[in-house]
Design an enzyme around this catalytic site. Structure first.
Site, PDB file in Angstrom:
ATOM      1  N   ARG A 303       0.830  -1.208   0.000  1.00  0.00           N
ATOM      2  CA  ARG A 303       0.000   0.000   0.000  1.00  0.00           C
ATOM      3  C   ARG A 303       0.864   1.257   0.000  1.00  0.00           C
ATOM      4  O   ARG A 303       0.577   2.212  -0.723  1.00  0.00           O
ATOM      5  CB  ARG A 303      -0.965  -0.035   1.192  1.00  0.00           C
ATOM      6  CG  ARG A 303      -2.090  -0.996   0.942  1.00  0.00           C
ATOM      7  CD  ARG A 303      -2.992  -1.279   2.136  1.00  0.00           C
ATOM      8  NE  ARG A 303      -4.084  -2.151   1.688  1.00  0.00           N
ATOM      9  CZ  ARG A 303      -5.073  -2.580   2.458  1.00  0.00           C
ATOM     10  NH1 ARG A 303      -5.131  -2.236   3.734  1.00  0.00           N
ATOM     11  NH2 ARG A 303      -6.014  -3.367   1.955  1.00  0.00           N
ATOM     12  N   HIS A 446      -6.108  -0.641  -6.936  1.00  0.00           N
ATOM     13  CA  HIS A 446      -5.456  -1.888  -6.495  1.00  0.00           C
ATOM     14  C   HIS A 446      -4.899  -1.803  -5.066  1.00  0.00           C
ATOM     15  O   HIS A 446      -4.823  -0.741  -4.493  1.00  0.00           O
ATOM     16  CB  HIS A 446      -4.396  -2.375  -7.500  1.00  0.00           C
ATOM     17  CG  HIS A 446      -3.216  -1.481  -7.715  1.00  0.00           C
ATOM     18  ND1 HIS A 446      -2.143  -1.876  -8.474  1.00  0.00           N
ATOM     19  CD2 HIS A 446      -2.941  -0.219  -7.297  1.00  0.00           C
ATOM     20  CE1 HIS A 446      -1.255  -0.901  -8.503  1.00  0.00           C
ATOM     21  NE2 HIS A 446      -1.703   0.099  -7.813  1.00  0.00           N
ATOM     22  N   GLU A 447      -4.611  -2.953  -4.525  1.00  0.00           N
ATOM     23  CA  GLU A 447      -4.185  -3.100  -3.112  1.00  0.00           C
ATOM     24  C   GLU A 447      -5.233  -2.562  -2.148  1.00  0.00           C
ATOM     25  O   GLU A 447      -4.891  -1.989  -1.106  1.00  0.00           O
ATOM     26  CB  GLU A 447      -2.834  -2.410  -2.854  1.00  0.00           C
ATOM     27  CG  GLU A 447      -1.717  -2.770  -3.812  1.00  0.00           C
ATOM     28  CD  GLU A 447      -1.464  -4.260  -3.940  1.00  0.00           C
ATOM     29  OE1 GLU A 447      -1.934  -5.021  -3.070  1.00  0.00           O
ATOM     30  OE2 GLU A 447      -0.830  -4.671  -4.923  1.00  0.00           O
ATOM     31  N   GLY A 448      -6.501  -2.790  -2.475  1.00  0.00           N
ATOM     32  CA  GLY A 448      -7.591  -2.269  -1.646  1.00  0.00           C
ATOM     33  C   GLY A 448      -8.015  -0.919  -2.186  1.00  0.00           C
ATOM     34  O   GLY A 448      -7.218   0.023  -2.164  1.00  0.00           O
ATOM     35  N   GLN A 453      -9.570   1.615   2.062  1.00  0.00           N
ATOM     36  CA  GLN A 453      -8.584   2.310   2.912  1.00  0.00           C
ATOM     37  C   GLN A 453      -9.293   3.191   3.942  1.00  0.00           C
ATOM     38  O   GLN A 453      -8.863   3.292   5.093  1.00  0.00           O
ATOM     39  CB  GLN A 453      -7.651   3.189   2.058  1.00  0.00           C
ATOM     40  CG  GLN A 453      -6.917   2.468   0.942  1.00  0.00           C
ATOM     41  CD  GLN A 453      -6.064   1.316   1.410  1.00  0.00           C
ATOM     42  OE1 GLN A 453      -5.415   1.406   2.458  1.00  0.00           O
ATOM     43  NE2 GLN A 453      -6.105   0.215   0.688  1.00  0.00           N
TER      44      GLN A 453
END
Lengths: 607, 607
Positions: A303, A446-448, A453
């Site tokens: 992240r 991406h990555e959440g 978040q």
């Protein structure tokens, strides 16, 4: 139509040095045993090497790879020919194990230095860099949670660039919802597992660059509990790896297809089928059912990496637009009616300066935030006292969603400003800005996603340990405010602005997390995205006030006009951020504190 | 990976009917002599026809044309095979002359109805629609300023779709700066002119769709004054046109190349050389040196057209995201920990509803603004009294930069929200949202960048006639506020919000245009982009309060739940806009009123 000459460099080395040595005092890390062999000279040499490889090997094929994107031929992925030698150069220089122990073949660099170095690769070519960063992330997981056997068989090949890594979480029917993962792992008699299932959006999931690939896969062991408490982590190689680390016969990982993205095209995005036609063998990493906890290490790192990639792309677009604005001549100053006068460089137009200053404030603010996070990783791991280490860990917890989400959004706006500076040329594929616009947009997803978040921040991070992380953050920000007040004058005025912002953050957090204020937890979380933006703006304003204070010191001892101009630019960008961007939090705080239910109360049938 | 099923329709017919008949009272136009043959039934039939052609002929090749974009083969442009028949269907239905006299082969429709019809084409396929809209714009110029001979030779062919039009203003060295145009026109003995020069970014500048193309070119007659006072307008056909309108031998217009854009790829963007290898004959349109004044008619129309295209794309992306959010199941409600429960449709997540409500407020607000502008064109031309006509003209003047810039920016954010709703699928070229994101971004740039619009608004429109246009706008907004106050309750509260916003607009305008407040005209203009955003937000908030009032009336007589839900959605979106988006103008007004000089004072050397 010819392509314009690229600007000399996509990052500003003077700014990197400012952030590293003046703001974050990276040289002081050499006093710690782990970095005792380090020095500013050594760090600078690392940065120079990264810059040279980035410019010589990564930048030249950045656009070509966007056009000539990876394709499948006879069931095999074919990537652009320049990718493999570029990554070999990066690996040969040691960057795949930049922060790892020298004894394992790493460079044992502080994270803050390694992160600055990697930003060069990302600014030059984010798609090619991704293969390296995914590999480092996977290697970190194996190094932390893997058995000695796994470490021995995989890590040397990974640090050498012979085996790349991926992160295989998402499934077609369970995008952000890891609780619904369905990939299954069945224990075999030899202690390995046989995996069956499908993963989607796996970046680097197949390629023709490295001899082997190891996928870090989340799956459920047969009989495991439902939900996230039943997920385990597995290392699943593309080709089986012998006891001495040699890759052998293919494992049962089949490429289901490539997904064609709007940008970031040089990095393959794959659908992978495990155990579809042949057995797929995986090895457990960490304890059974502890996969999510393990993966969170990689996710947190990834992240912050997303934020750094966004920063690097925003920075590169800004530098290009700045060069363009200095050389492109068009129009005249307002009030100048004489058409016989030559046109002026467009940086002379106030609105162009606004667009450029907004970019500068964004990308240099983002760099400051990202390198702070890297420095906090160093402090978490190597600060002299337990108190310092745990404070760094707390701060990192609360800053991670900010570092992921804010640069991805603010740098997208910044790249959009760069495009606007170039006008039609910004929208043409003959110029580089439009690619940054397409590439960076992925970072909000991406990555959440950034919505995830926001829930992570408000639903988890600010509540943990009775709000300890926010208290640490607030104390740090208030210390900066106090220093600014000590300087008096304009800096004290900027200190007032941040001080007010911090109070809004404190009060808002208290309302949203307090027991009495809200009977409906879902309502308190409903505007989490607004809260994330409020916290982000406050944090970035803090980073700018810090930079302004350091610039004030630097200016006092500046030897020449160039140095004074640099610090004056920092001062002006700080003023921009604190007076143009931070005030947005006034209305955000009001909205959050009244627990506004407008979107929350919206009904499906009303759309 | 398969492409998801598209939603039924990219616009909401119920909303179009609401805007046209309930808010803008389009049916009342039938009382005017020009539209005496009109009726709601006739208007609806036009909209149905547009929708049918858009869905059957335009939508199917929208993505194909993005992939298989126009190319040059042996010096000739080749476009996607579906473009020509689609435009033929549009032309056959009369839409190229939709608002023109029936006697000239037009449909003699009100602009407000024609504009709603054209939105269908743009929502389905903006690239193919562009050829038609450029043609209509060029035809309007010839109809207004051309000689009888020109009108006779060109217009029938244009309305029939045999001859398309373009707008050729920009030159490589003079992007937004028309004063620096260098294309030259030399008078020939037969009264025509020979043109030499180069134009860039000419949309539709070459294609294989129509038999002929007529370029509306700005150039300088030899000996003309420098600057914008020496520019004339010419009709320059690709092939010479005989006295009876038949196209003949090629004129000296050479394709210099295609520019490859990030999006909007189906519309060729060309570099054109005039008179390079063969004489290029042009015919004067309007008086010598009056070209800019003529072109402004086309530009104003084109600018509102840009806003409509942005609106249509934003609307289509919203509708797609809404369908997706209703069918995609993922995750569970906050606090629901049981992983055995089935996942919910993602519209059930508060943050997804926020993203959808923000989109609804944006695209329906934009549609309301754009159709208001079209209605003002009708009033400017056909309102019964001179007072009404001139008031409409004033209002249109001040709203044009808003209608161009605001939808281009707000709908880009809205499309970005749609992408976020889809997550990774939103970023994949297998789904349609990413194309809208690429296509719409052009709207902030072409027909005058949004920075140019801001200067037009603050530097010209609000100062003209001692501020008459702003006074008309303010009076209209205040009338809406008064009506809201008359209703009491929540509507009165929203009325208070708009009333405060209007006062901020008035005060800010006074500071920025007042004599005493600012000795430096350049400083007063420096933050024009912020002023444009403030005015835009206030205007859109006004359009939403209007919609809320009409919805309040509609709700009182609604016959069923479906009708009540529709009006409730309008009510909620109005509340969203007035309480989430309008408050931004508080800080904008403060910044503008203090004549903030932060970007203005930034120096080149400080970057």
């Amino acid at each position: 139509m010819t392509v314009a000459t690229p600007p000399s460099l996509p990052l500003n080395p003077r700014d990197l040095a400012f952030q590293l040595y003046e703001v974050l005092e990276a040289e002081a890390l050499c006093a710690r045993p782990r970095f005792a062999a380090g020095s500013r000279e050594a760090f600078d040499a690392v940065l120079d090497t990264a810059r040279a490889i980035a410019m010589d090997r990564f930048a030249p094929h950045q656009r070509e790879q966007d056009i000539d994107e990876p394709r499948v031929e006879q069931g095999r992925v074919v990537t652009h020919a320049a990718v493999k030698p570029a990554l070999a150069a990066l690996a040969d220089a040691g960057f795949l194990g930049a922060t790892h122990d020298e004894s394992l073949g790493g460079l044992q660099l502080p994270h803050v230095v390694a992160s600055a170095a990697i930003a060069w690769f990302e600014a030059a070519n984010v798609a090619t860099s991704s293969y390296a960063l995914l590999t480092t992330g996977a290697a970190n997981l194996i190094a932390t949670f893997g058995s000695d056997d796994l470490r021995r068989r995989f890590l040397p090949a990974m640090f050498a660039g012979r085996c790349f890594g991926t992160m295989a979480l998402t499934e077609p029917d369970a995008g952000s919802s890891l609780a619904d993962l369905r990939t299954t792992a069945t224990r075999a008699s030899d202690g390995t597992f046989h995996l069956t299932g499908t993963k989607i959006w796996i970046s680097g999931g197949d390629q023709d660059i490295s001899d082997n690939i190891v996928h870090m896969v989340l799956a459920r062991i047969v009989g495991a509990p439902e939900g996230v408490r039943g997920i385990s982590l597995f290392a699943v190689p593309k080709r089986h790896v012998a006891a001495d680390g040699t890759p052998g016969a293919p494992n049962g990982v089949a490429l289901g297809g490539l997904i064609h993205k709007m940008g970031w095209r040089g990095t393959t995005s794959t659908l992978l089928n495990f155990g579809e036609h042949a057995p797929c063998v995986g090895e457990l990493v960490g304890a059974p059912h502890q996969g999510l906890a393990c993966m969170f290490q990689m996710m947190n790192e990834a992240r912050i990496g997303v934020g750094r990639a966004a920063t690097a792309m925003g920075y590169a677009a800004y530098r290009y637009a700045l060069d363009y604005a200095r050389t492109r001549r068009q129009g005249r100053a307002p009030g100048e009616k004489d058409p016989r006068l030559p046109p002026i460089a467009i940086i002379g137009h106030a609105d162009v300066r606004r667009l450029l200053l907004a970019q500068k404030a964004t990308v240099e603010g983002a760099l400051s935030l990202i390198l702070l996070c890297a420095r906090l990783v160093d402090d978490e791991q190597t600060a002299p006292t337990e108190a310092e280490r745990s404070e760094a860990a707390l701060l990192l917890e609360v800053l991670t969603p900010v570092a992921k989400a804010w640069p991805s959004e603010a740098c997208q706006e910044s790249i959009s400003h760069a495009m606007q500076v170039l006008g039609g040329y910004g929208y043409a594929r003959e110029y580089p800005v439009e690619q940054f616009y397409r590439d960076n947009r992925l970072n909000q997803i991406h990555e959440g996603t950034n919505g995830i978040q926001a829930l992570d921040l408000l639903g988890r991070k600010v509540r943990q340990d009775d709000g300890a992380a926010v208290r640490v953050l607030v104390a740090r920000m208030e210390a900066t405010v106090a220093r600014a007040h000590g300087r008096g004058g304009d800096l004290a005025t900027l200190g007032d602005a941040l001080g007010d912002g911090v109070q809004r953050l404190v009060r808002t957090t208290s309302v949203l997390t307090g027991d009495g204020a809200c009977g409906d937890p879902a309502l308190a979380l409903a505007n989490a995205s607004v809260y994330l933006d409020l916290v982000s703006r406050t944090v970035v304003a803090w980073r700018w006030l810090e930079q302004a204070l350091v610039a004030d010191d630097g200016s006092a001892r500046a030897a020449d006009d160039e140095a004074r101009d640099f610090y004056a630019g920092k001062r002006q960008a700080a003023q921009y951020y604190l007076t143009w961007e931070l005030p947005r939090t006034v209305e955000q705080a009001a909205l959050l504190q009244r627990l506004d239910a407008t979107p929350y109360a919206m009904r499906d049938a009303w759309f």
